[in-house]
Write a protein that holds these residues in place. Structure first.
Motif, mmCIF file in Angstrom:
data_model
loop_
_atom_site.group_PDB
_atom_site.id
_atom_site.type_symbol
_atom_site.label_atom_id
_atom_site.label_comp_id
_atom_site.label_asym_id
_atom_site.label_seq_id
_atom_site.Cartn_x
_atom_site.Cartn_y
_atom_site.Cartn_z
ATOM 1 N N LEU A 1 0.822 -1.142 -0.143
ATOM 2 C CA LEU A 1 0.165 0.082 0.054
ATOM 3 C C LEU A 1 0.950 1.209 0.127
ATOM 4 O O LEU A 1 0.419 2.324 -0.705
ATOM 5 N N PRO A 2 1.806 1.307 0.938
ATOM 6 C CA PRO A 2 2.756 2.674 0.826
ATOM 7 C C PRO A 2 3.242 3.006 -0.633
ATOM 8 O O PRO A 2 3.515 3.993 -1.170
ATOM 9 N N GLY A 3 3.800 1.805 -1.464
ATOM 10 C CA GLY A 3 4.542 2.208 -2.495
ATOM 11 C C GLY A 3 3.452 2.426 -3.563
ATOM 12 O O GLY A 3 3.640 3.366 -4.569
ATOM 13 N N LEU B 1 1.166 6.311 -7.267
ATOM 14 C CA LEU B 1 -0.244 6.600 -8.092
ATOM 15 C C LEU B 1 -0.559 8.247 -7.497
ATOM 16 O O LEU B 1 -1.677 8.553 -7.912
ATOM 17 N N HIS B 2 0.017 8.661 -6.389
ATOM 18 C CA HIS B 2 -0.040 9.930 -6.010
ATOM 19 C C HIS B 2 -1.646 10.125 -5.186
ATOM 20 O O HIS B 2 -2.447 10.638 -5.512
ATOM 21 N N VAL B 3 -1.682 8.847 -4.497
ATOM 22 C CA VAL B 3 -3.178 8.905 -3.513
ATOM 23 C C VAL B 3 -2.757 8.806 -2.296
ATOM 24 O O VAL B 3 -1.501 8.308 -1.696
ATOM 25 N N SER B 4 -3.655 8.784 -1.313
ATOM 26 C CA SER B 4 -3.500 8.530 0.007
ATOM 27 C C SER B 4 -3.558 7.252 0.258
ATOM 28 O O SER B 4 -3.935 6.304 -0.381
ATOM 29 N N VAL B 5 -2.891 6.771 1.641
ATOM 30 C CA VAL B 5 -2.647 5.117 1.990
ATOM 31 C C VAL B 5 -4.087 4.621 1.887
ATOM 32 O O VAL B 5 -4.446 3.633 1.659
ATOM 33 N N PRO B 6 -5.081 5.532 2.879
ATOM 34 C CA PRO B 6 -6.329 4.997 2.808
ATOM 35 C C PRO B 6 -6.952 4.764 1.666
ATOM 36 O O PRO B 6 -7.712 3.701 1.261
ATOM 37 N N ALA B 7 -6.805 5.650 0.480
ATOM 38 C CA ALA B 7 -7.279 5.507 -0.851
ATOM 39 C C ALA B 7 -6.842 4.116 -1.265
ATOM 40 O O ALA B 7 -7.602 3.260 -2.084
ATOM 41 N N ALA B 8 -5.455 3.954 -1.257
ATOM 42 C CA ALA B 8 -4.954 2.615 -1.698
ATOM 43 C C ALA B 8 -5.557 1.366 -1.009
ATOM 44 O O ALA B 8 -5.430 0.228 -1.567
ATOM 45 N N GLY B 9 -5.820 1.739 0.017
ATOM 46 C CA GLY B 9 -6.629 0.646 0.842
ATOM 47 C C GLY B 9 -7.893 0.113 0.313
ATOM 48 O O GLY B 9 -8.207 -0.954 0.510
ATOM 49 N N LEU B 10 -8.618 1.207 -0.337
ATOM 50 C CA LEU B 10 -9.587 0.637 -0.953
ATOM 51 C C LEU B 10 -9.579 -0.512 -1.907
ATOM 52 O O LEU B 10 -10.378 -0.867 -2.387
ATOM 53 N N LEU B 11 -8.384 -0.661 -2.326
ATOM 54 C CA LEU B 11 -8.112 -1.541 -3.553
ATOM 55 C C LEU B 11 -8.226 -2.971 -2.799
ATOM 56 O O LEU B 11 -8.949 -3.730 -3.483
#
Length: 388
Positions: A26-28, A33-43
């Motif tokens: 998630l951090p990578g 992709l220049h989004v927040s970690v919570p947004a990445a967590g939605l994946l």
């Protein structure tokens, strides 16, 4: 055990790695992709929801397809989604590929469970199921840490490429080993009537509660270990791997026992799990008690789970692909709801022991569901038929 069953386990290993590997990426992904970690967590959430919703839909779609072609189609779509995810620079596109991969994974699971059971005699069905489910445990032990390690050194995209590449040998092997026969399916209405039977619905509910209990504590095992047990951060991967090793031991042993004594294994395993989660909550402050319990709970959870799945497939023998889809959905409902309930308990200020207590309560609910069904069945059998 036929080679084809192990081939299905290999494909499930690749798909299980994909499902769980994002926690270490998630951090990578967020930075790339220049989004927040919570947004990445939605994946991760998108994949879980896709699996839960897509499993019944995909199994309904594939119920009359020849098994080999269905498996090849779903696995090819899964590979394509990962290639698209590996090359995209758009968060929105990556989100869509995760949903697409989840739908393909859900369809593959539904057909794979039905195919594995069809490839073996009746007295080996639980063992065949355990081999397929064992792919998930191997993913937890080796695939997910390897994906995180690869992502840390070569970037998150490399993990997506690796999942696609690992899936290719399974694709080729399925083309050579899986018969291109069809499920002995009735009409859609007939299959849905089979799936509406009370014993089947009870078993599916037990499956969801069971998986919720397992993933509730597993999700929060790291903070439990560091904040309550007192282990250093460096020991967390080893503890997670210990749970995975217990899981692998469980599917290996449980599959053999379940074919001979399915009811005893399910009843004994669920009772032991309920007691074990409560014991972990009580003794989490002691490494000498907590560490062995992590192994034991992993072994019990994945030793008992395939027996529950095999029971669903036995109860719905006239609708095997749809039954596989509903089993997959129940698994993912539990895997989504359990961590959510554990998070609520932690958020309410109950501490990092609380997910283990939630797991114990979920297992108690599963046992209560089973006991209630038995009482209803016993009462129905004892009621005399009306006479004129």
């Amino acid at each position: 055990m036929p080679l084809a069953v192990y081939v299905l386990g290999l494909a499930v290993f690749a798909q299980g790695t994909s499902e769980f590997m994002l926690s270490g990426l998630l951090p990578g992904i967020a930075a790339g992709l220049h989004v927040s970690v919570p947004a990445a967590g939605l994946l991760t959430s998108a994949f879980a929801v896709g699996m839960a919703v897509g499993a019944p839909a995909m199994s309904l779609l594939a119920r009359r397809w020849p098994r080999r072609r269905a498996l090849l189609g779903f696995l090819s779509a899964f590979i394509a989604a990962h290639v698209a995810g590996a090359v995209t620079t758009s968060y929105a596109v990556l989100l869509v590929t995760r949903v697409a991969a989840a739908l393909a994974n859900a369809g593959f699971w539904a057909v794979a469970l039905a195919a594995a059971v069809a490839l073996v005699p009746p007295d080996a069905r639980a063992r065949a199921t355990s081999v397929v489910v064992g792919g998930v445990t191997v993913a937890c032990v080796g695939g997910v840490p390897a994906g995180a390690l690869l992502g840390g050194h070569l970037g998150w995209r490399s993990a997506f490429w690796a999942v696609a590449l690992v899936s290719l040998p399974a694709l080729a092997a399925i083309a050579r080993t899986i018969p291109d026969d069809r499920s002995p399916a009735a009409s859609a209405a007939g299959e849905l009537r089979v799936l509406a039977s009370r014993p089947l619905l009870v078993t599916l509910a037990m499956n969801a509660l069971f998986q919720g209990a397992t993933f509730c504590t597993f999700t929060y095992l790291a903070p439990l270990a560091t904040h309550v047990t007192g282990l250093a951060d460096a020991w967390v991967p080893a503890l997670l791997a210990l749970f995975g090793l217990g899981s692998f031991a469980g599917v290996t042993l449980g599959g053999r026992i379940a074919d001979a004594h399915p009811s005893a294994l399910i009843a004994g395993g669920m009772t032991a799990l309920a007691a074990g989660w409560a014991a972990l909550a009580l003794t989490a402050g002691s490494p000498a008690a907590a560490v062995p319990l992590v192994f034991v709970q992993g072994m019990l959870a994945f030793g008992t789970g395939p027996a529950l799945i095999a029971r669903v497939l036995r109860l719905a023998a006239d609708a095997p692909t749809l039954a596989g889809g509903l089993t997959t959905a129940a698994f993912n409902v539990g895997a989504t709801a359990g961590p959510w309930l554990g998070g609520l308990a932690i958020g309410a200020g109950l501490g990092y022991r609380s997910p283990a207590w939630v797991s114990a309560l979920l297992m108690a609910a599963a046992l209560g569901t089973a006991a209630s069904a038995l009482r209803v069945r016993s009462g129905s059998a004892a009621t005399p038929s009306p006479t004129r």
